[in-house]
Design a protein around this motif. Structure first.
Motif, PDB file in Angstrom:
ATOM      1  N   ALA A   1      46.125 -11.446 -25.989  1.00  0.00           N
ATOM      2  CA  ALA A   1      45.323 -11.916 -24.854  1.00  0.00           C
ATOM      3  C   ALA A   1      45.240 -13.440 -24.766  1.00  0.00           C
ATOM      4  O   ALA A   1      44.682 -13.970 -23.817  1.00  0.00           O
ATOM      5  N   GLY A   2      45.756 -14.142 -25.770  1.00  0.00           N
ATOM      6  CA  GLY A   2      45.658 -15.604 -25.738  1.00  0.00           C
ATOM      7  C   GLY A   2      44.273 -16.127 -26.072  1.00  0.00           C
ATOM      8  O   GLY A   2      43.799 -17.112 -25.520  1.00  0.00           O
ATOM      9  N   VAL A   3      43.605 -15.448 -27.010  1.00  0.00           N
ATOM     10  CA  VAL A   3      42.247 -15.823 -27.441  1.00  0.00           C
ATOM     11  C   VAL A   3      42.310 -17.010 -28.396  1.00  0.00           C
ATOM     12  O   VAL A   3      43.240 -17.131 -29.183  1.00  0.00           O
TER      13      VAL A   3
ATOM     14  N   SER B   1      47.766 -25.690 -31.410  1.00  0.00           N
ATOM     15  CA  SER B   1      48.019 -25.002 -30.138  1.00  0.00           C
ATOM     16  C   SER B   1      48.890 -23.767 -30.384  1.00  0.00           C
ATOM     17  O   SER B   1      49.491 -23.614 -31.452  1.00  0.00           O
ATOM     18  N   PHE B   2      48.966 -22.920 -29.360  1.00  0.00           N
ATOM     19  CA  PHE B   2      49.856 -21.756 -29.465  1.00  0.00           C
ATOM     20  C   PHE B   2      51.291 -22.216 -29.726  1.00  0.00           C
ATOM     21  O   PHE B   2      52.014 -21.619 -30.517  1.00  0.00           O
TER      22      PHE B   2
ATOM     23  N   GLN C   1      53.158 -16.803 -25.244  1.00  0.00           N
ATOM     24  CA  GLN C   1      52.288 -17.963 -25.496  1.00  0.00           C
ATOM     25  C   GLN C   1      53.050 -19.099 -26.171  1.00  0.00           C
ATOM     26  O   GLN C   1      52.459 -20.124 -26.490  1.00  0.00           O
ATOM     27  N   ALA C   2      54.350 -18.879 -26.452  1.00  0.00           N
ATOM     28  CA  ALA C   2      55.049 -19.770 -27.384  1.00  0.00           C
ATOM     29  C   ALA C   2      55.148 -21.210 -26.899  1.00  0.00           C
ATOM     30  O   ALA C   2      55.354 -22.109 -27.703  1.00  0.00           O
ATOM     31  N   SER C   3      55.010 -21.439 -25.602  1.00  0.00           N
ATOM     32  CA  SER C   3      55.077 -22.843 -25.176  1.00  0.00           C
ATOM     33  C   SER C   3      53.747 -23.333 -24.613  1.00  0.00           C
ATOM     34  O   SER C   3      53.682 -24.404 -24.005  1.00  0.00           O
TER      35      SER C   3
ATOM     36  N   PHE D   1      44.969 -22.557 -30.086  1.00  0.00           N
ATOM     37  CA  PHE D   1      44.942 -21.209 -30.663  1.00  0.00           C
ATOM     38  C   PHE D   1      43.999 -21.156 -31.858  1.00  0.00           C
ATOM     39  O   PHE D   1      43.170 -20.259 -31.966  1.00  0.00           O
ATOM     40  N   VAL D   2      44.096 -22.147 -32.757  1.00  0.00           N
ATOM     41  CA  VAL D   2      43.268 -22.097 -33.958  1.00  0.00           C
ATOM     42  C   VAL D   2      42.413 -23.346 -34.079  1.00  0.00           C
ATOM     43  O   VAL D   2      42.919 -24.465 -34.065  1.00  0.00           O
ATOM     44  N   ARG D   3      41.101 -23.130 -34.199  1.00  0.00           N
ATOM     45  CA  ARG D   3      40.180 -24.221 -34.505  1.00  0.00           C
ATOM     46  C   ARG D   3      39.617 -23.930 -35.893  1.00  0.00           C
ATOM     47  O   ARG D   3      39.157 -22.832 -36.170  1.00  0.00           O
TER      48      ARG D   3
END
Ligand code: ATP
Ligand code: MG
Length: 497
Positions: free
Chosen positions: A219-221, A30-31, A13-15, A20-22
């Motif tokens: 999972a990229g949640v 972002s991730f 997910q690094a790019s 990712f976080v709200r």
């Protein structure tokens, strides 16, 4: 070269520019931005002297920066060791002396206190606003860090148990332990990048840290990141989220709020409960109000998650479901160590890729609880239904032996909880000259109920054999619980002995 856990959780997910976080009052992260922050922190850790295998202790308020510190520690080959923010100076001194960390991260408000007990640990600060000497000038650090090679057998975390039954023990968790469990849970609970998780649990405990965060990264949640449990914030988040992971008190508090309806939970697809028993009554009440069946699962610091109710299929109230993929559960007789017959109560033992590598600095305890066969003796008692659902009846340390008979507190608690006017109860044993132990029941009455011990005794006499009857009923306002919602029976035993 590879870093077993980092390569699975973060690298893919690094790019990614996806959110990712709200978090309320802050810009979305972002991730990619999160991964960059973690890399910068990894550079900072190395600058502060971290070598592969070193422990990083963190006792700090819940922040995204602390989550990034977890990933940074993995990336730098360190061992992450978060501590309950409630721990006081003497408790900290014990953990630090036991774990001998290279780096100690603490709330700036407690820096002087922590320095006094930090030994050789290099102290950095991280405050509730994400600022502190850990993150000062972090933008100037390189945003890239080559992950230190780590295999699945290397330690990723040293997580201390909650200390419900005695002094906390450091469970050594490997990269393989954590990744295998995160994979199994994503699969089982069908977690995907379309999910948004309401994250309101603390991140110093296996539930909020590993169950919630490892699955989300894998999972990229997207996270709706909340620094504590706040009903208003949860209701607001539910209209834009799909999952909530909570302890049973989350659910009783939600049920106590008139805003909990079918409409309010319409977008949600999964409510998970764990860390302490969810009363069947809470489970049913939640379904009646929302149409959702809470998914209860069971696990512990030493093993991550062990069993879970199914995603598709019956979520049976009062049970913790079936063993998770690749994990074996058996129930044994405490004396012989042999399997008990189907339906009988036995000690829960577990074997699988999730089972920890042993207790830190406690070879005897490790030898006593981890069998050569690989089975870990959990200390919890349970029974299995014919179709494989596990029910937990309590901890072996809470088992009451009175006049030579075994009494499982949960059986008595279930009867008490069904009596009109009772909110909840805790049944425990205290030393008794005649019987070895005598049974005491602490009962929390409903606000407007006029309960008296005689009515309770009558209710119990109707349903249970005489040797299971409590000797005394104590009406109390609330059961003593720790931050994870666990009832502290040791405190009750001390108070009412
Ligand atoms: P210590 O080992 O130091 O006494 P602890 O066992 O409470 O503390 P944790 O590892 O945080 O520390 O908790 C694991 C325990 O929580 C399990 O052994 C079990 O007793 C309890 N538990 C977890 N999930 C459930 C559940 N769904 N239902 C009942 N009990 C649960
Ligand atoms: Mg335990």
């Amino acid at each position: 070269m590879s870093n077993h856990l980092y390569d699975a959780l973060m690298a893919p997910q690094a790019s990614s520019e996806r959110c990712f976080v709200r978090q309320s009052g802050k810009p979305d992260l972002s991730f990619r931005e999160f991964a960059t922050l973690a890399s910068r922190l990894a550079n900072r850790l190395v600058e502060a002297g971290l070598l592969p295998g070193d422990r990083v202790v963190v006792q700090a308020p819940k922040t995204v920066e602390m989550v990034a510190l977890y990933i940074a520690t993995l990336q730098a080959g360190g061992v992450f060791l978060p501590l309950n923010t409630a721990y006081k100076r003497d408790e900290l001194a014990y953990f630090i002396a036991d774990a001998t960390p290279r780096i100690v991260v603490c709330d700036g408000a407690r820096e002087i206190e922590v320095r006094a007990v930090a030994g050789d640990g290099h102290v950095l600060t991280l405050n509730s606003d994400g600022k502190g000497t850990l993150t000062d000038g972090i933008e100037g650090m390189p945003g890239h860090f080559d992950p230190v090679p780590r295999t699945k057998n290397d330690l990723a975390a040293l997580l201390y148990t909650s200390g419900t039954t005695g002094r906390s023990k450091g469970a050594m968790l490997t990269h393989g332990n954590l990744l295998s469990n995160a994979r199994a849970l994503c699969d089982l609970w069908q977690i995907t990048s379309s999910d948004t998780l309401i994250h309101a649990l603390p991140i110093f405990h296996t539930h909020g840290l590993f169950v919630a965060l490892n699955t989300s990264l894998l999972a990229g949640v997207r996270l709706d990141f909340q620094t504590g449990f706040d009903l208003n914030a949860i209701f607001e988040a539910m209209s834009q989220s799909t999952m909530l992971m909570g302890v049973p008190t989350f659910y009783t508090r939600l049920l106590g709020d008139a805003r909990l309806t079918k409409e309010a939970t319409q977008k949600m697809r999964l409510f998970v409960s764990g860390s302490a028993p969810l009363l069947a009554e809470t489970h049913e009440a939640f379904t009646a109000r929302t149409g959702h069946r809470i998914l209860e699962r069971y696990g512990m610091t030493e093993t991550n998650m062990i069993t879970s109710n199914p995603f598709d299929g019956e979520r049976r109230a009062g049970t913790v479901g079936r063993p998770i993929a690749d994990i074996e559960v058996r129930l044994t007789d405490a004396e012989t160590g042999k399997d008990v017959s189907q339906g009988e109560v036995g000690m829960i033992e577990v074997r699988g890729p999730n089972v920890f590598a042993g207790y830190w600095n406690m070879p005897e305890k490790t030898a006593a609880e981890l069998r050569d066969s690989g089975f870990f003796i959990t200390g919890d008692l349970g029974s299995l239904s014919a179709d494989g659902y596990l029910s937990i009846v309590g901890r072996s340390k809470d088992l009451i032996i009175t006049g030579g008979y075994n009494v499982y507190p949960k059986e008595v608690e279930d009867v008490l909880n069904d009596i009109e006017g009772v909110v909840e109860s805790a049944v425990f044993g205290v030393p008794d000259a005649d019987f070895g132990e005598a049974i005491i029941a602490a009962v929390v009455p409903k606000a407007d109920a006029a309960l008296d011990p005689k009515a309770l005794a009558l209710g119990v006499e109707e349903k249970l054999a005489r040797f299971k009857h409590p000797r005394r009923y104590e009406l109390i306002e609330a059961l003593p619980r720790n931050t994870m919602g666990k009832v502290q029976k040791n405190l009750l035993r001390e108070t009412y002995r």
